[in-house]
Design a protein around this motif. Structure first.
Motif, PDB file in Angstrom:
ATOM      1  N   GLN A  38    -155.012 -20.989 -13.420  1.00  0.00           N
ATOM      2  CA  GLN A  38    -153.697 -22.045 -13.883  1.00  0.00           C
ATOM      3  C   GLN A  38    -154.539 -23.495 -13.675  1.00  0.00           C
ATOM      4  O   GLN A  38    -154.357 -24.410 -14.473  1.00  0.00           O
ATOM      5  CB  GLN A  38    -152.773 -21.938 -12.955  1.00  0.00           C
ATOM      6  CG  GLN A  38    -152.020 -20.548 -13.174  1.00  0.00           C
ATOM      7  CD  GLN A  38    -150.760 -20.383 -12.197  1.00  0.00           C
ATOM      8  OE1 GLN A  38    -150.510 -21.261 -11.102  1.00  0.00           O
ATOM      9  NE2 GLN A  38    -150.214 -19.056 -12.096  1.00  0.00           N
ATOM     10  N   LEU A  39    -155.367 -23.560 -12.635  1.00  0.00           N
ATOM     11  CA  LEU A  39    -156.045 -25.214 -12.578  1.00  0.00           C
ATOM     12  C   LEU A  39    -156.950 -25.230 -13.742  1.00  0.00           C
ATOM     13  O   LEU A  39    -156.771 -26.377 -14.292  1.00  0.00           O
ATOM     14  CB  LEU A  39    -156.714 -25.270 -11.153  1.00  0.00           C
ATOM     15  CG  LEU A  39    -155.835 -24.927 -10.016  1.00  0.00           C
ATOM     16  CD1 LEU A  39    -156.493 -25.038  -8.737  1.00  0.00           C
ATOM     17  CD2 LEU A  39    -154.618 -26.096 -10.084  1.00  0.00           C
ATOM     18  N   ASP A  40    -157.709 -24.245 -14.105  1.00  0.00           N
ATOM     19  CA  ASP A  40    -158.691 -24.597 -15.184  1.00  0.00           C
ATOM     20  C   ASP A  40    -157.836 -25.063 -16.428  1.00  0.00           C
ATOM     21  O   ASP A  40    -158.173 -25.835 -17.265  1.00  0.00           O
ATOM     22  CB  ASP A  40    -159.253 -23.169 -15.567  1.00  0.00           C
ATOM     23  CG  ASP A  40    -160.449 -22.951 -14.472  1.00  0.00           C
ATOM     24  OD1 ASP A  40    -160.964 -24.256 -13.873  1.00  0.00           O
ATOM     25  OD2 ASP A  40    -160.953 -22.033 -14.363  1.00  0.00           O
ATOM     26  N   GLY A  73    -158.232 -28.173 -18.469  1.00  0.00           N
ATOM     27  CA  GLY A  73    -158.328 -28.348 -19.978  1.00  0.00           C
ATOM     28  C   GLY A  73    -157.466 -29.316 -20.856  1.00  0.00           C
ATOM     29  O   GLY A  73    -157.801 -29.911 -21.647  1.00  0.00           O
ATOM     30  N   ARG A  74    -156.157 -29.086 -20.484  1.00  0.00           N
ATOM     31  CA  ARG A  74    -155.085 -29.882 -20.943  1.00  0.00           C
ATOM     32  C   ARG A  74    -155.263 -31.338 -20.743  1.00  0.00           C
ATOM     33  O   ARG A  74    -154.837 -32.154 -21.516  1.00  0.00           O
ATOM     34  CB  ARG A  74    -153.630 -29.301 -20.847  1.00  0.00           C
ATOM     35  CG  ARG A  74    -153.481 -28.073 -21.396  1.00  0.00           C
ATOM     36  CD  ARG A  74    -151.767 -27.588 -21.130  1.00  0.00           C
ATOM     37  NE  ARG A  74    -151.418 -27.877 -20.002  1.00  0.00           N
ATOM     38  CZ  ARG A  74    -151.312 -26.877 -18.885  1.00  0.00           C
ATOM     39  NH1 ARG A  74    -151.788 -25.545 -19.409  1.00  0.00           N
ATOM     40  NH2 ARG A  74    -150.917 -27.074 -17.791  1.00  0.00           N
ATOM     41  N   THR A  75    -155.716 -31.676 -19.746  1.00  0.00           N
ATOM     42  CA  THR A  75    -155.722 -33.072 -19.377  1.00  0.00           C
ATOM     43  C   THR A  75    -157.002 -33.668 -19.445  1.00  0.00           C
ATOM     44  O   THR A  75    -157.351 -34.805 -19.046  1.00  0.00           O
ATOM     45  CB  THR A  75    -155.178 -33.280 -17.949  1.00  0.00           C
ATOM     46  OG1 THR A  75    -155.875 -32.482 -16.883  1.00  0.00           O
ATOM     47  CG2 THR A  75    -153.653 -32.979 -17.824  1.00  0.00           C
ATOM     48  N   SER A  76    -157.932 -33.148 -20.046  1.00  0.00           N
ATOM     49  CA  SER A  76    -159.123 -33.516 -20.250  1.00  0.00           C
ATOM     50  C   SER A  76    -160.143 -34.082 -18.854  1.00  0.00           C
ATOM     51  O   SER A  76    -160.812 -35.085 -18.851  1.00  0.00           O
ATOM     52  CB  SER A  76    -159.666 -34.738 -21.260  1.00  0.00           C
ATOM     53  OG  SER A  76    -158.977 -34.109 -22.514  1.00  0.00           O
ATOM     54  N   VAL A  77    -160.051 -33.169 -17.664  1.00  0.00           N
ATOM     55  CA  VAL A  77    -160.693 -33.651 -16.699  1.00  0.00           C
ATOM     56  C   VAL A  77    -161.370 -32.177 -16.403  1.00  0.00           C
ATOM     57  O   VAL A  77    -161.304 -31.135 -17.001  1.00  0.00           O
ATOM     58  CB  VAL A  77    -159.973 -33.718 -15.411  1.00  0.00           C
ATOM     59  CG1 VAL A  77    -158.963 -34.998 -15.770  1.00  0.00           C
ATOM     60  CG2 VAL A  77    -158.913 -32.785 -14.997  1.00  0.00           C
ATOM     61  N   THR A 105    -162.881 -34.530 -11.867  1.00  0.00           N
ATOM     62  CA  THR A 105    -163.555 -35.532 -12.498  1.00  0.00           C
ATOM     63  C   THR A 105    -162.958 -35.925 -13.795  1.00  0.00           C
ATOM     64  O   THR A 105    -162.893 -35.050 -14.915  1.00  0.00           O
ATOM     65  CB  THR A 105    -165.190 -35.516 -12.414  1.00  0.00           C
ATOM     66  OG1 THR A 105    -165.190 -35.254 -11.014  1.00  0.00           O
ATOM     67  CG2 THR A 105    -165.812 -36.636 -12.907  1.00  0.00           C
ATOM     68  N   GLY A 106    -162.789 -37.004 -14.228  1.00  0.00           N
ATOM     69  CA  GLY A 106    -162.577 -37.743 -15.419  1.00  0.00           C
ATOM     70  C   GLY A 106    -162.008 -39.124 -15.434  1.00  0.00           C
ATOM     71  O   GLY A 106    -162.045 -39.855 -14.202  1.00  0.00           O
ATOM     72  N   ASN A 107    -161.443 -39.625 -16.764  1.00  0.00           N
ATOM     73  CA  ASN A 107    -161.067 -41.140 -16.182  1.00  0.00           C
ATOM     74  C   ASN A 107    -159.777 -41.126 -15.631  1.00  0.00           C
ATOM     75  O   ASN A 107    -159.084 -40.101 -15.438  1.00  0.00           O
ATOM     76  CB  ASN A 107    -160.704 -41.841 -17.870  1.00  0.00           C
ATOM     77  CG  ASN A 107    -159.697 -41.050 -18.728  1.00  0.00           C
ATOM     78  OD1 ASN A 107    -158.582 -40.978 -18.124  1.00  0.00           O
ATOM     79  ND2 ASN A 107    -159.967 -40.601 -19.848  1.00  0.00           N
ATOM     80  N   PHE A 108    -159.267 -42.382 -14.950  1.00  0.00           N
ATOM     81  CA  PHE A 108    -158.415 -42.447 -14.147  1.00  0.00           C
ATOM     82  C   PHE A 108    -157.140 -41.826 -14.848  1.00  0.00           C
ATOM     83  O   PHE A 108    -156.376 -40.985 -13.837  1.00  0.00           O
ATOM     84  CB  PHE A 108    -158.366 -43.839 -13.757  1.00  0.00           C
ATOM     85  CG  PHE A 108    -157.439 -44.038 -12.576  1.00  0.00           C
ATOM     86  CD1 PHE A 108    -157.371 -44.037 -11.308  1.00  0.00           C
ATOM     87  CD2 PHE A 108    -155.951 -44.686 -13.060  1.00  0.00           C
ATOM     88  CE1 PHE A 108    -156.748 -43.977 -10.345  1.00  0.00           C
ATOM     89  CE2 PHE A 108    -155.069 -44.831 -12.004  1.00  0.00           C
ATOM     90  CZ  PHE A 108    -155.498 -44.386 -10.599  1.00  0.00           C
ATOM     91  N   LEU A 165    -154.599 -38.702 -13.231  1.00  0.00           N
ATOM     92  CA  LEU A 165    -153.219 -38.643 -12.863  1.00  0.00           C
ATOM     93  C   LEU A 165    -152.515 -37.912 -13.817  1.00  0.00           C
ATOM     94  O   LEU A 165    -151.475 -36.974 -12.999  1.00  0.00           O
ATOM     95  CB  LEU A 165    -152.647 -40.177 -13.099  1.00  0.00           C
ATOM     96  CG  LEU A 165    -153.191 -41.362 -12.351  1.00  0.00           C
ATOM     97  CD1 LEU A 165    -152.692 -42.619 -12.743  1.00  0.00           C
ATOM     98  CD2 LEU A 165    -153.007 -40.877 -10.903  1.00  0.00           C
ATOM     99  N   GLU A 166    -152.808 -37.475 -14.755  1.00  0.00           N
ATOM    100  CA  GLU A 166    -152.199 -36.446 -15.606  1.00  0.00           C
ATOM    101  C   GLU A 166    -152.602 -35.014 -15.212  1.00  0.00           C
ATOM    102  O   GLU A 166    -151.502 -34.302 -15.021  1.00  0.00           O
ATOM    103  CB  GLU A 166    -152.479 -36.333 -17.299  1.00  0.00           C
ATOM    104  CG  GLU A 166    -152.094 -37.760 -18.068  1.00  0.00           C
ATOM    105  CD  GLU A 166    -152.664 -37.780 -19.331  1.00  0.00           C
ATOM    106  OE1 GLU A 166    -153.312 -36.672 -19.861  1.00  0.00           O
ATOM    107  OE2 GLU A 166    -152.444 -38.718 -20.108  1.00  0.00           O
TER     108      GLU A 166
END
Length: 215
Positions: A91-93, A97-101, A162-165, A169-170
């Protein structure tokens, strides 16, 4: 009075007595039986109305059974009867994937008896997302006699992404509104690296729950 008149009077008396006897011995019991039958019929009709109301109530409950089963299935996913960590990681994966992190870390600690904790405030409310929530604050979860330390346990987990800020948050929002019920106890961010200043690493600590003997 002549003999003929006496005979007429006697005949009339006999007729009256016969009529009275007929009413007493024949008609009156039949009237009582009819009255009793009417009372029995009224009682039967009233009982039938009660049965019809009960049947209608049972039908409504049966019609709503499928909806209740669907709701129960959702609750089973939110609070399963076992830790089911592989399912949680999947579920975390999906959220990542949906939030691009990128999910870079996942770990869990030993389960412990349930103790209510305060959820992390919504970052949209203006609270600094780098401020950790105080897990020792007053509990916010409602208590129930059906939820005890013997049948409800908490599993601490730690996640890093890891991803943009904004994407981090998403991910945090998706985590708090995902299939598995999770209480976020702390959240902080740090620069991923000097070479990628637009990317951050989000460190998330939280608790997922298990309802033992939930079947």
């Amino acid at each position: 009075m002549t003999t003929t008149k006496w005979w007429l009077v006697g005949a009339m008396l006999v007729i009256v007595l016969v009529m009275l006897a007929g009413y007493t011995l024949g008609i009156s019991p039949k009237l009582d039986e009819l009255s009793e039958a009417r009372t029995t019929r009224s009682a039967a009709l009233a009982q039938n109305e009660v049965y019809e109301l009960q049947l209608a109530a049972l039908q409504r409950q049966f019609d709503g059974l499928e909806t209740v089963q669907d709701e129960l299935a959702v609750l089973r996913e939110a609070i399963p009867s076992g830790a089911t960590l592989p399912t949680l990681i999947g579920q975390l994966d999906g959220i990542a994937g949906r939030t691009s992190v990128t999910l870079t870390e996942f770990s869990s600690a030993d389960a412990m008896p349930y103790l209510p904790v305060v959820a992390l405030p919504d970052t949209a409310s203006g609270v600094d997302p780098t401020t950790a929530a105080d897990a020792s604050a007053a509990p916010s979860a409602a208590s129930s006699p059906l939820v005890t330390a013997e049948n409800f346990v908490a599993v601490p987990i730690t996640i890093a992404v890891t991803g943009n800020f904004d994407a981090v948050l998403e991910f945090l929002d998706g985590l708090q509104n995902g299939q598995r019920l999770m209480t976020v106890t702390s959240f902080s961010t740090s620069a991923a690296s000097a070479e990628a200043p637009d990317r951050v690493t989000g460190q998330i600590a939280g608790i997922v729950y298990v309802l033992l003997n939930g079947e």
